[in-house]
Scaffold this motif. Structure first.
Motif, mmCIF file in Angstrom:
data_model
loop_
_atom_site.group_PDB
_atom_site.id
_atom_site.type_symbol
_atom_site.label_atom_id
_atom_site.label_comp_id
_atom_site.label_asym_id
_atom_site.label_seq_id
_atom_site.Cartn_x
_atom_site.Cartn_y
_atom_site.Cartn_z
ATOM 1 N N ALA A 49 0.818 -1.223 0.000
ATOM 2 C CA ALA A 49 0.000 0.000 0.000
ATOM 3 C C ALA A 49 0.848 1.267 0.000
ATOM 4 N N ARG A 50 1.871 1.295 0.855
ATOM 5 C CA ARG A 50 2.612 2.565 0.934
ATOM 6 C C ARG A 50 3.459 2.796 -0.313
ATOM 7 N N LYS A 98 11.787 12.430 -2.845
ATOM 8 C CA LYS A 98 12.388 13.610 -2.243
ATOM 9 C C LYS A 98 13.650 14.059 -2.977
ATOM 10 N N LYS A 142 10.476 6.665 -1.324
ATOM 11 C CA LYS A 142 10.357 7.963 -0.659
ATOM 12 C C LYS A 142 11.590 8.819 -0.954
ATOM 13 N N GLY A 193 0.388 1.946 6.301
ATOM 14 C CA GLY A 193 0.185 3.199 5.579
ATOM 15 C C GLY A 193 1.475 3.993 5.448
ATOM 16 N N LEU A 194 1.358 5.115 4.794
ATOM 17 C CA LEU A 194 2.524 5.954 4.497
ATOM 18 C C LEU A 194 2.587 7.123 5.478
ATOM 19 N N VAL A 195 3.783 7.337 6.050
ATOM 20 C CA VAL A 195 4.015 8.502 6.908
ATOM 21 C C VAL A 195 4.737 9.563 6.093
ATOM 22 N N MET A 196 4.143 10.750 6.023
ATOM 23 C CA MET A 196 4.805 11.895 5.407
ATOM 24 C C MET A 196 4.713 13.041 6.410
ATOM 25 N N LYS A 245 1.153 4.188 -2.837
ATOM 26 C CA LYS A 245 0.884 5.601 -2.509
ATOM 27 C C LYS A 245 2.054 6.480 -2.961
ATOM 28 N N GLU A 303 10.487 9.200 10.129
ATOM 29 C CA GLU A 303 9.319 9.358 9.248
ATOM 30 C C GLU A 303 8.771 7.990 8.864
ATOM 31 N N ASP A 304 8.555 7.174 9.892
ATOM 32 C CA ASP A 304 8.007 5.838 9.622
ATOM 33 C C ASP A 304 7.142 5.393 10.799
ATOM 34 N N VAL A 305 6.543 4.233 10.640
ATOM 35 C CA VAL A 305 5.568 3.739 11.614
ATOM 36 C C VAL A 305 5.766 2.244 11.789
#
Lengths: 416, 106
Positions: free
Chosen positions: A378-379, A411, A407, B55-58, A382, B16-18
């Motif tokens: 999922a991420r 960036k 990511k 999910g995504l962390v931003m 995204k 920046e993560d979970v």
């Protein structure tokens, strides 16, 4: 500014319900009417083929808003009511009971209906469709352990129901006419993964399978294949797509193609009438070609967007296509466009997961598709969505490398 | 009253993560913000029971892996439809290289 005539929304599904709530969020204070032919509150459909069949979620958890919320926000709901005709010149609709209602703006969110197999025996009891809450309630008690389910159509609805039924202990066979699963929407590699998963979990999948008839005495007991073979069953689920409900619009003289035609503001060929959701055929933001999307995201985003359009905003609808499907303990997600890509890059993930990246000739990402256990992809999907929007040229080697973080690519910290 | 539970090592989560943390039949999400602060919330989205740790962390936002519901994980605040119910948050402390969260006594 207030108008004596209301905004009327015809169709109280996901897109219609979302549009009604969004109109209030956007500050519309005038008369607002939401008309639907089902008795239910507006609801989301993804759980119908999964949680509702598995009994892991109550039906009301699918609702969009509560009865109290619609009442508190002065959204007048006419439930179980059908619209018979639109008179665009008079800006008036006629209901089936003969009542006539004037509108200031009209939003058509009429959705679609499940296509039925036009085969002998299709009207036998036990030949089920799945589109509505009532359909799910009718199907669920038939999926007891030991029952034999035949699924006609290896698309998302058929496969998700097959997975749910298998988890409930049914004997499940999927009959697909094409040479792979979900071929209209998915790349061949993901179709293969789906096929392998279903077979590993005990679903019998037959590809290239032609059906001749449903057989039974009042209630279906077998499906006859074109080659004469008879497959015994207790229930049949027909999952061969939907037919968009365009009849009202067509009869009113609105432009209709494969759905109700709208411009980038979601406005039909009549300046006072808009359309959203499964029934809406809108210009693809990338190619400009008319497209119709039957997805949760499309219903949600178009519902919100049209609220702004109805109130005078002039921005084009430009959301990226995105959808998911959950089957057994796996899920897939797809974002953007896969057609017309010049190059496809594959990233292998642990546990047989995979990400596919579709690049144009300038190495900009156009689309991505992921498959894996749970929501593991999922991420990344995204992030792929954000990479598509960024329009950046991306190094194929980094996309293919599981150790390279998407990511970081987003960036601009290239790790290559 | 509440008690402190060690959820993970500080090094288990990147910036920046979970990370998902399950304890006593419940599930939590532990966050490491870009500024190296740690936070904890309930582990599943308030819209549907989907694990937020996928999910995504931003920055300070966690986005649900399914419906794009977004929350500020520092306050738990839901940031608009389809989510309208805030996430429960939990106090966090770092001690001995571990991340501890305070849970209410059952």
């Amino acid at each position: 500014m207030s108008h004596p005539a209301p905004i009327i929304i015809v169709g109280a599904g996901h897109a219609g319900g979302r549009a009604a709530l969004a109109l209030r969020e956007q500050g519309y204070a005038g008369h607002l009417l939401l008309i639907g032919d089902e008795p239910h509150l507006p609801y989301e459909r993804p759980a119908l083929s999964k949680q509702l069949l598995l009994d892991s979620q109550p039906a009301d958890a699918c609702h969009i808003g509560s009865a109290e919320q619609y009442q508190a926000q002065a959204i007048e709901r006419l439930a179980g009511v059908r619209v018979a005709a639109i008179q665009p010149q008079a800006r008036r609709i006629r209901l089936h009971d003969g009542r006539e209602l004037d509108y200031h703006r009209l939003l058509l969110a009429t959705g679609g209906r499940a296509r039925h197999a036009s085969l002998p025996g299709a009207d036998l009891a036990g030949v089920q469709l799945l589109r509505t809450l009532d359909d799910a309630a009718a199907l669920q008690p038939r999926l007891q352990a030991g029952q034999r389910l035949l699924v006609v159509g290896g698309g998302f609805i058929g496969l998700e129901v097959a997975a749910s039924a298998r988890q409930l202990g049914c004997a499940v066979t999927v009959l697909e006419a094409g040479d792979r699963l979900a071929a209209r929407a998915l790349p061949p590699l993901i179709s293969e993964k789906l096929l392998a998963l279903h077979r590993a979990r005990g679903v019998e999948v037959r590809l290239g399978c032609q059906i001749a008839a449903f057989r039974g005495d009042g209630s279906v007991s077998a499906v006859a294949l074109a080659d004469g073979e008879l497959l015994a069953c207790d229930t049949v689920l027909v999952g061969i797509g939907i037919q968009p409900n365009t009849e009202l619009a067509a009869a009113a003289g609105l432009a209709v193609g494969n759905g109700i035609r709208v411009d980038a503001r979601l406005r039909t060929s009549d300046a006072h009438i808009y359309a959203v959701g499964d029934v809406c055929e809108f210009p693809c933001p990338v190619s400009g070609q008319p497209q119709r999307l039957e997805t949760w995201r499309n219903a949600e985003e178009q519902g919100r967007h049209v609220a702004r359009s109805l109130l005078g905003a002039d921005d084009a609808y430009a959301a990226l296509p995105w959808f998911w499907s959950d089957q057994f303990d796996h899920s897939l997600q797809l974002a953007g466009q896969l057609q017309a890509a010049a190059n496809c890059v594959t990233r292998a993930l642990p546990d047989d997961g995979v990400l596919l990246f579709y690049l144009d000739a300038a190495e900009r990402l156009q689309g991505a598709c992921g498959w894996g256990a749970g929501n593991s992809i999922a991420r990344d999907i995204k992030l792929a969505e954000m990479l598509i929007r960024s329009g950046k040229a991306l190094p194929a080697a980094a996309l293919a490398d599981p150790a390279s973080s998407l990511k970081s690519l987003l960036k601009g910290v290239t790790s290559v | 009253m509440s008690h402190w539970i060690a959820a993970c090592d500080v090094d288990d989560i990147e910036q920046e993560d979970v990370l998902r943390f399950d304890h006593a039949g419940r599930t939590y999400a532990i966050y490491r913000a870009p500024d190296d602060q740690f936070y904890a919330t309930a582990g599943t989205c308030t819209h549907e029971k989907v694990h937020l740790a996928d999910g995504l962390v931003m920055d300070h936002i966690i986005e649900c892996p399914k419906h794009n519901g977004r929350f500020d994980y520092r306050s738990g605040k839901a940031l608009g439809a389809p989510v309208c119910v805030n996430l429960q948050t939990y106090p966090v402390k770092l001690e001995g290289g571990r991340v501890w969260i305070a849970l209410a006594d059952a």
